[in-house]
Design an enzyme around this catalytic site. Structure first.
Site, PDB file in Angstrom:
ATOM      1  N   GLU A 173     -29.234  73.697  56.177  1.00 32.00           N
ATOM      2  CA  GLU A 173     -30.572  73.875  56.739  1.00 32.00           C
ATOM      3  C   GLU A 173     -30.541  73.497  58.216  1.00 32.00           C
ATOM      4  O   GLU A 173     -30.570  72.327  58.572  1.00 32.00           O
ATOM      5  CB  GLU A 173     -31.594  73.000  56.004  1.00 32.00           C
ATOM      6  N   ASP A 188     -29.381  69.673  53.309  1.00 35.36           N
ATOM      7  CA  ASP A 188     -30.579  69.355  54.091  1.00 35.36           C
ATOM      8  C   ASP A 188     -30.211  68.901  55.510  1.00 35.36           C
ATOM      9  O   ASP A 188     -29.167  68.300  55.735  1.00 35.36           O
ATOM     10  CB  ASP A 188     -31.340  68.240  53.365  1.00 35.36           C
TER      11      ASP A 188
END
Length: 381
Positions: free
Chosen positions: A121, A97
């Site tokens: 990400e 993330d």
């Protein structure tokens, strides 16, 4: 594959993160306390309105307590944690993330410690900016392509931009074959919420599943979910799960095609065969074993169209992967095909064997069913 977060933490019941922070210290980036949530802290950088990369890395995401990876204790704790996670559970890969919110030198160490495939990400449509995170990590989610596809399939931008984005990515990324391609995810409204047209969705899915890169299907897309912005895009899977849905079968079929033993979809050549504002034709393989037709034009009923296909010799015969009775022959470097409502269409060379072994089909369907059953929910912010 496991979803992990090293940028921030969440609030838990009974915890208080209210630690005094000196405003001038934060401005000078010294004595920075990652757990402070005072008004002084937030007045320095408005949440999600960062002005430069320093603020991206130091400021908070949605007021979540931010970890300070420049602190040696925090850094070593995170690196030891990911190393032990891989060793203990034999994890094959990680989806990481918010990688743009942590310095790249940390991710280089994190990648080594993880000792597994890492997909970050980096949620920007800027190709140059996003590509900088491949190197520190094995790969990133292909957000530049996501935004291009959104403009092409929901805003009717020219389909030629698909190839433009691909060409630019080839120049900037170290390896485009391991980028994560997707059209729906947990942070954005679903495709069908933006454009409630199944045919357009299927065309976009065909590109995600058959183009270079790692295809990622967010749970619920195969169930025709059409939720809006978070949290509406995280609909409950049950009791709506249906293996007989049209999209489920479509995704399964193209997933099976990617597993052909004689063609490596992950790395084999992708070639633009024809591009126009409303049609895009591309092939896969060094011998163009697979030919894919997609469109962003809504149409009713059947229509017949001719496309130039100069990658094939005249007399070459191609067969529809769905219907062996639908075959076409290249004549004068042209091919004429019949399209139903501009649905995507995929052909293979007639001399190419395309196994339809029911055991393999069963395995693929079971794997997809299992993935959906466990729920591909991204729980990170």
């Amino acid at each position: 594959m496991v979803d992990v977060v090293a940028n921030h933490m969440g609030y838990t019941g009974g915890c208080c993160w209210n630690v005094d922070c000196d405003k001038q210290q934060l401005v000078n980036f010294t004595g920075f306390n990652p757990f402070n949530k005072s008004e002084d802290y937030h007045s320095l950088c408005e949440i999600m309105n960062w002005k430069n990369q320093t603020e991206v890395e130091l400021c908070r995401l949605a007021k979540l307590p931010d970890l300070n990876q420049s602190d040696q204790y925090v850094r070593s704790t995170l690196l030891n944690w990911i190393s032990e996670l891989t060793k203990k559970y034999g994890i094959d890969g990680y989806r990481i993330d918010t990688v743009t919110e942590v310095a790249k030198d940390f991710w280089s160490e994190f990648q080594v410690a993880a000792d597994a495939f890492c997909l970050g990400e980096a949620s920007s449509d800027n190709i140059t900016y996003t590509a900088e995170y491949q190197g520190p990590l094995n790969a990133v989610l292909n957000f530049p392509l996501y935004y291009t596809m959104k403009r092409v399939f929901t805003e009717n931008q020219s389909m030629k931009t698909l190839q433009t984005t691909l060409d630019q990515e080839k120049m900037k990324f170290e390896d485009i074959t391991v980028l994560g391609n997707f059209l729906d995810n947990h942070d954005f409204q679903r495709f069908l919420s933006i454009s409630p047209n199944i045919t357009l969705l299927m065309n976009n899915l065909a590109y995600v599943l058959l183009s270079q890169g790692i295809p990622i299907i967010y749970y619920g897309t195969e169930q025709v979910f059409n939720g809006g912005n978070d949290p509406e895009n995280r609909e409950a899977l049950w009791p709506h799960y249906n293996q007989k849905s049209r999209l489920y079968k479509f995704i399964s079929q193209l997933s099976l095609l990617r597993r052909r033993s004689d063609l490596d979809f992950s790395s084999d050549q992708q070639t633009e065969v024809y591009a126009a504002d409303d049609y895009f034709v591309f092939s896969r393989g060094d011998k163009h074993q697979i030919l894919i037709f997609i469109s962003n034009k809504i149409s009713d009923g059947n229509l017949t169209k001719k496309f130039p296909v100069n990658v094939y010799k005249d007399g070459t015969v191609l067969v529809n992967i769905e219907n062996d009775n639908d075959s076409v022959e290249v004549t004068h470097s042209m091919i004429e095909i019949e399209l139903y409502k501009n649905m995507p269409k995929v052909y293979r060379l007639q001399t190419d064997t395309n196994s339809s072994d029911p055991v393999r089909i069963s395995i693929i369907m079971t794997m997809l069913s299992s993935l959906v059953t466990i729920g591909i929910y991204w729980v990170a912010s």
